[in-house]
Design an enzyme around this catalytic site. Structure first.
Site, PDB file in Angstrom:
ATOM      1  N   GLY A 157      13.106 -59.442-112.810  1.00  0.00           N
ATOM      2  CA  GLY A 157      14.022 -60.490-113.569  1.00  0.00           C
ATOM      3  C   GLY A 157      14.849 -60.813-114.380  1.00  0.00           C
ATOM      4  N   THR A 186      18.004 -59.002-115.741  1.00  0.00           N
ATOM      5  CA  THR A 186      18.554 -58.105-114.666  1.00  0.00           C
ATOM      6  C   THR A 186      18.913 -57.125-113.550  1.00  0.00           C
ATOM      7  OG1 THR A 186      17.942 -56.979-117.437  1.00  0.00           O
ATOM      8  CG2 THR A 186      18.991 -55.641-116.633  1.00  0.00           C
ATOM      9  N   GLY A 202      14.112 -53.724-113.686  1.00  0.00           N
ATOM     10  CA  GLY A 202      14.532 -53.980-115.532  1.00  0.00           C
ATOM     11  C   GLY A 202      12.840 -52.994-116.421  1.00  0.00           C
ATOM     12  N   ASP A 212      10.875 -53.808-119.882  1.00  0.00           N
ATOM     13  CA  ASP A 212      10.140 -54.369-121.181  1.00  0.00           C
ATOM     14  C   ASP A 212      10.570 -54.018-122.463  1.00  0.00           C
ATOM     15  OD1 ASP A 212      10.077 -57.052-120.645  1.00  0.00           O
ATOM     16  OD2 ASP A 212       8.138 -56.042-119.356  1.00  0.00           O
ATOM     17  N   LYS A 247       6.355 -51.984-118.593  1.00  0.00           N
ATOM     18  CA  LYS A 247       7.312 -53.552-117.779  1.00  0.00           C
ATOM     19  C   LYS A 247       5.880 -54.643-117.770  1.00  0.00           C
ATOM     20  CE  LYS A 247       9.318 -52.559-114.269  1.00  0.00           C
ATOM     21  NZ  LYS A 247       9.968 -54.003-114.597  1.00  0.00           N
ATOM     22  N   GLU A 296       6.025 -54.326-109.141  1.00  0.00           N
ATOM     23  CA  GLU A 296       7.053 -52.994-108.613  1.00  0.00           C
ATOM     24  C   GLU A 296       6.140 -51.067-109.475  1.00  0.00           C
ATOM     25  OE1 GLU A 296       8.915 -56.508-111.422  1.00  0.00           O
ATOM     26  OE2 GLU A 296       7.413 -54.794-113.024  1.00  0.00           O
ATOM     27  N   LYS A 341      16.691 -52.713-125.481  1.00  0.00           N
ATOM     28  CA  LYS A 341      15.231 -52.334-124.883  1.00  0.00           C
ATOM     29  C   LYS A 341      14.516 -50.953-125.214  1.00  0.00           C
ATOM     30  CE  LYS A 341      15.227 -56.094-122.015  1.00  0.00           C
ATOM     31  NZ  LYS A 341      14.893 -56.233-120.654  1.00  0.00           N
TER      32      LYS A 341
HETATM   33  C1  5RP Z   1       9.205 -58.188-114.762  1.00  0.00           C
HETATM   34  C2  5RP Z   1       9.959 -56.879-115.449  1.00  0.00           C
HETATM   35  C3  5RP Z   1      10.937 -56.584-116.071  1.00  0.00           C
HETATM   36  O1  5RP Z   1      11.513 -55.858-115.564  1.00  0.00           O
HETATM   37  C4  5RP Z   1      11.311 -57.225-117.556  1.00  0.00           C
HETATM   38  O2  5RP Z   1      10.065 -58.439-117.344  1.00  0.00           O
HETATM   39  C5  5RP Z   1      12.359 -56.876-117.749  1.00  0.00           C
HETATM   40  O3  5RP Z   1      13.083 -58.517-117.352  1.00  0.00           O
HETATM   41  P1  5RP Z   1      14.361 -58.724-117.990  1.00  0.00           P
HETATM   42  O4  5RP Z   1      15.357 -57.911-117.522  1.00  0.00           O
HETATM   43  O5  5RP Z   1      14.750 -59.726-117.870  1.00  0.00           O
HETATM   44  O6  5RP Z   1      14.799 -58.509-119.761  1.00  0.00           O
HETATM   45  O7  5RP Z   1       8.536 -56.351-115.591  1.00  0.00           O
HETATM   46  O8  5RP Z   1       7.870 -57.903-113.961  1.00  0.00           O
END
Ligand code: 5RP
Length: 262
Positions: A34, A36, A90, A92, A102, A111, A129
């Site tokens: 992602g 982050t 990271g 969601d 996530k 993950e 978040k």
């Molecule tokens: C990917 C994930 C990411 O960690 C989640 O979507 C957060 O992404 P971002 O850092 O772009 O906000 O779970 O599968």
């Protein structure tokens, strides 16, 4: 360069940079996926190149593996590592118990495997978040392509008896075709709006034939590093029950900002 970053990107960057400082020489590190996590990979690459940090990374997606190689991080497979010292990723959404949603980037399966095989999981996130209750972000569920519509129907039927507000599942698309995960599967996004009992939903979903894994991470995350757009960072440790505050300065000359990808 940092002047070009939005406050959210600055928040993601400071969270990632602070978490990168948790990585020590010799560590085997799970590398999340992602935007982050991409900051984290860039920060770690910088530490490898400039400070001689000796670490090996287990990426959670082909995207992350590619970026890690580009920035000079040694990549190993999870089977080579067997067990990891730390995974930094990271999320969601996260709640007060550091339970997570996530999978927004479609990498939830690797993950979850990688985070579970780690001494500690650290989530890096911007303040947006944090939620009081999980579920506003659609819950990603990885399903095998065979009979996915039957799996979708079974999921929606199962949700009738669950403490959730919404019960529709939609197939994630990539343009005109279904999104395909690194494992060759599809993602169903469950529009639950509010999840009353996340632990129960996580367990029940994984009982449905065709479901490979769901994006609820329950009792997996140990620490959240929360970044703010002004450089403030908050480190919450659920095991110690501690909250630490820090502040990071943006380094204008930092070449980390020249290769924005995600
Ligand atoms: C990917 C994930 C990411 O960690 C989640 O979507 C957060 O992404 P971002 O850092 O772009 O906000 O779970 O599968």
């Amino acid at each position: 360069m940092t002047g070009e970053l939005s406050p959210i990107d600055k928040a993601k960057f400071v969270a990632a940079k602070r978490a990168a400082d948790m990585v020590e020489d010799g560590m085997r590190v799970g590398l999340g996926t992602g935007s982050t996590a991409a900051w984290l990979v860039r920060c770690l690459g910088d530490m490898v190149r400039k400070e001689g940090l000796k670490m090996r990374g287990v990426p959670t997606s082909t995207r992350t593996a590619q970026l890690a190689r580009e920035v000079g991080i040694e990549i190993i497979t999870l089977d080579e590592a067997r067990w990891l010292d730390i995974t930094i990723d990271g999320a969601d959404e996260f709640d007060g118990d550091l339970n997570l949603i996530k999978g927004g980037g479609g990498a939830l399966l690797q993950e979850k495997i990688v985070a579970t095989a780690s001494d500690q999981m650290v989530v890096i996130a911007d303040v947006g978040k944090e939620v009081s209750r999980l579920g506003a972000f659609p819950l990603p569920v990885e399903v095998i392509p065979f009979g996915w519509q039957t799996t979708q129907a079974l999921i929606e039927e199962t949700l009738i008896s669950m403490d959730v507000l919404g019960r529709t599942a939609t197939l994630r698309m990539n343009g005109d075709t279904p999104f395909i995960t690194d494992e060759g599967n599809h993602i169903l996004d469950l529009h639950l709006q509010r999840i009353g009992n996340a632990r129960q939903v996580a367990l029940v979903l994984n009982q449905i034939p065709g479901v490979v894994e769901n994006g609820l991470f329950i009792d997996i995350c140990d620490t959240v590093v929360l970044g703010h757009g002004d450089g403030r960072v908050e480190i919450r440790d659920i095991n110690q029950g501690t909250v630490e505050h820090d502040r990071l300065d943006f380094v204008e000359s930092d070449n980390l900002f020249t290769d924005l990808a995600d």
